[in-house]
Enzyme design. Structure first.
Site, short mmCIF file in Angstrom:
data_model
loop_
_atom_site.label_atom_id
_atom_site.label_comp_id
_atom_site.label_asym_id
_atom_site.label_seq_id
_atom_site.Cartn_x
_atom_site.Cartn_y
_atom_site.Cartn_z
N HIS A 179 16.67 11.80 -35.79
CA HIS A 179 16.95 10.50 -35.19
C HIS A 179 18.29 9.93 -35.62
O HIS A 179 18.91 9.17 -34.86
CB HIS A 179 15.80 9.54 -35.52
CG HIS A 179 14.53 9.92 -34.84
ND1 HIS A 179 13.27 9.66 -35.36
CD2 HIS A 179 14.30 10.57 -33.66
CE1 HIS A 179 12.34 10.12 -34.54
NE2 HIS A 179 12.95 10.68 -33.51
N HIS A 195 9.95 16.40 -24.92
CA HIS A 195 8.68 16.35 -25.67
C HIS A 195 8.57 14.95 -26.28
O HIS A 195 8.83 14.75 -27.47
CB HIS A 195 8.64 17.43 -26.75
CG HIS A 195 8.69 18.82 -26.21
ND1 HIS A 195 9.86 19.41 -25.73
CD2 HIS A 195 7.72 19.76 -26.04
CE1 HIS A 195 9.60 20.64 -25.31
NE2 HIS A 195 8.31 20.87 -25.48
N SER A 246 11.88 9.08 -30.44
CA SER A 246 13.08 9.20 -29.61
C SER A 246 12.99 8.40 -28.31
O SER A 246 14.01 7.85 -27.87
CB SER A 246 13.41 10.67 -29.35
OG SER A 246 12.29 11.39 -28.89
N GLU A 289 5.80 14.76 -21.25
CA GLU A 289 4.77 14.98 -22.26
C GLU A 289 3.56 15.61 -21.60
O GLU A 289 3.13 15.17 -20.53
CB GLU A 289 4.38 13.66 -22.93
CG GLU A 289 3.32 13.79 -24.01
CD GLU A 289 3.72 14.78 -25.10
OE1 GLU A 289 2.93 15.73 -25.32
OE2 GLU A 289 4.79 14.61 -25.70
N ASP A 316 5.56 19.79 -17.95
CA ASP A 316 6.27 20.56 -18.97
C ASP A 316 7.76 20.23 -18.98
O ASP A 316 8.44 20.34 -17.95
CB ASP A 316 6.06 22.05 -18.71
CG ASP A 316 6.67 22.91 -19.79
OD1 ASP A 316 5.98 23.20 -20.78
OD2 ASP A 316 7.86 23.30 -19.63
N GLY A 317 8.27 19.81 -20.13
CA GLY A 317 9.66 19.42 -20.22
C GLY A 317 10.63 20.57 -20.08
O GLY A 317 11.74 20.39 -19.55
N ASP A 371 12.72 18.67 -28.62
CA ASP A 371 12.13 18.80 -29.96
C ASP A 371 10.64 19.15 -29.87
O ASP A 371 9.78 18.35 -30.22
CB ASP A 371 12.33 17.53 -30.79
CG ASP A 371 11.69 16.30 -30.16
OD1 ASP A 371 11.48 16.31 -28.93
OD2 ASP A 371 11.39 15.35 -30.89
#
Length: 323
Positions: free
Chosen positions: A19, A42, A101, A119, A149-150, A170
């Site tokens: 971060h 994510h 994030s 997510e 799905d990212g 991430d």
């Protein structure tokens, strides 16, 4: 596989590095008036309750962000901005929530900027959706939530209309396939948006897949990158657990390297748990200059160096998120 919940690890040493870098990137993008798009592959729950039983039980925040809470004066600028952005400039006793994030991005975005959150965990996205509904002041259509799905979602959102964008990736790496899927997703993203800023978090663990991931990222063609790691302890004798983490940034802000070089020794001293605490910082330029094939090696000078700072050795249920 949906057993991982980030609330257990919120504000740990990995979040501090991740971060701090993300906030610096957001600040850099905000220096220009041109709008930009942030894609979080994510997203998690968005914001976490550090007084939740699971966060308290893990004690990871106490060894991470809360250990830095309330610090002033002696903190490097990268860390000070991290503390301000996360609310950790307050004493630790006054800190209840910790922004992930998505929340850091929301706090930075201006009218005209966009945020896309991915997510797949069924409970996490439910909590994230609720948190977003309760958050006031989000301009209409500025934030999009995707229950998908990212890794796959990147492709449809690149390039942004303004040709300015940040992709933060991430995954938990709970699924070993993440180590293989991530480079492929990056390759697809770079084909569509070669000038985008891609911020990739990865764990330091004793797994071959983790080493291979870093090598594959370093071998991405025609990329400028910066790779920073922070180790807080020696690897566990049993081979399990995470002893540190890294941030691999493609097309990083030119200001990031010096900010990390100033901050990493301090972070290693403050967050180190034994004498093996340390850091690395290296970039694509010196790797090319030395003719490296992409394999990890110890760099040799500050700004691209690894140290073990003196003094470093002193030291499933409901989501722990706000509903």
């Amino acid at each position: 596989m949906h057993s991982y919940r980030h609330g257990f690890h919120a504000a740990n040493h990995a979040d501090v590095l991740k971060h701090a870098v993300f906030v610096h990137i957001l600040d850099y993008f905000n220096k220009k008036d041109t709008p930009y798009r942030v894609i979080d592959t994510h997203a998690g729950a968005g914001v976490y309750d550090l007084h939740d039983e699971w966060a308290a039980h893990s004690n990871e925040a106490a060894q991470g962000g809360l250990k830095l809470a309330g610090r002033a004066g002696d903190t490097p600028s990268l860390v000070q901005r991290y503390l301000e952005a996360t609310g950790l400039q307050q004493p630790d006793a006054a800190v209840r929530s910790y922004p992930g994030s998505p929340w850091l991005a929301l706090n930075a975005l201006r009218p005209g900027d966009q945020l896309h959150l991915f997510e797949t965990h069924p409970t996490e996205i439910e909590v994230l959706s609720g948190n977003l509904r309760r958050r006031r002041g989000i301009p209409p259509r500025q934030v999009s939530l995707h229950a998908s799905d990212g890794f796959d979602g990147i492709k449809g959102l690149l390039p942004p209309p303004s040709r300015r964008g940040i992709v933060i990736i991430d995954p938990s790496y709970e699924d070993k396939n993440d180590y293989k899927r991530l480079p492929k997703a990056l390759e697809e993203g770079l084909k569509r948006f070669a000038t985008g800023c891609y911020a990739i978090w990865h764990p330091l663990v004793q797994r071959r897949e983790a080493d291979n991931l870093v090598r594959s990222l370093q071998k991405l063609p025609d990329c400028e990158w910066l790779h920073a790691t922070l180790s807080v302890s020696s690897p566990s004798p049993d081979g399990f657990g995470m002893h540190g983490s890294g941030m691999f940034v493609i097309n990083p802000p030119w200001t990031l390297r010096q900010a990390l070089a100033d901050a990493q020794p301090w972070m290693a001293r403050q967050l180190g748990q034994d004498a093996k605490a340390g850091y690395t910082l290296r970039g694509s330029e010196e790797m090319r200059a030395k003719g490296h094939s992409g394999a990890e090696r110890k760099p040799a000078a500050p700004g691209g160096t690894q140290r073990r700072p003196a003094g470093a050795g002193n030291q499933k249920k409901r989501s722990p998120s706000f509903r």
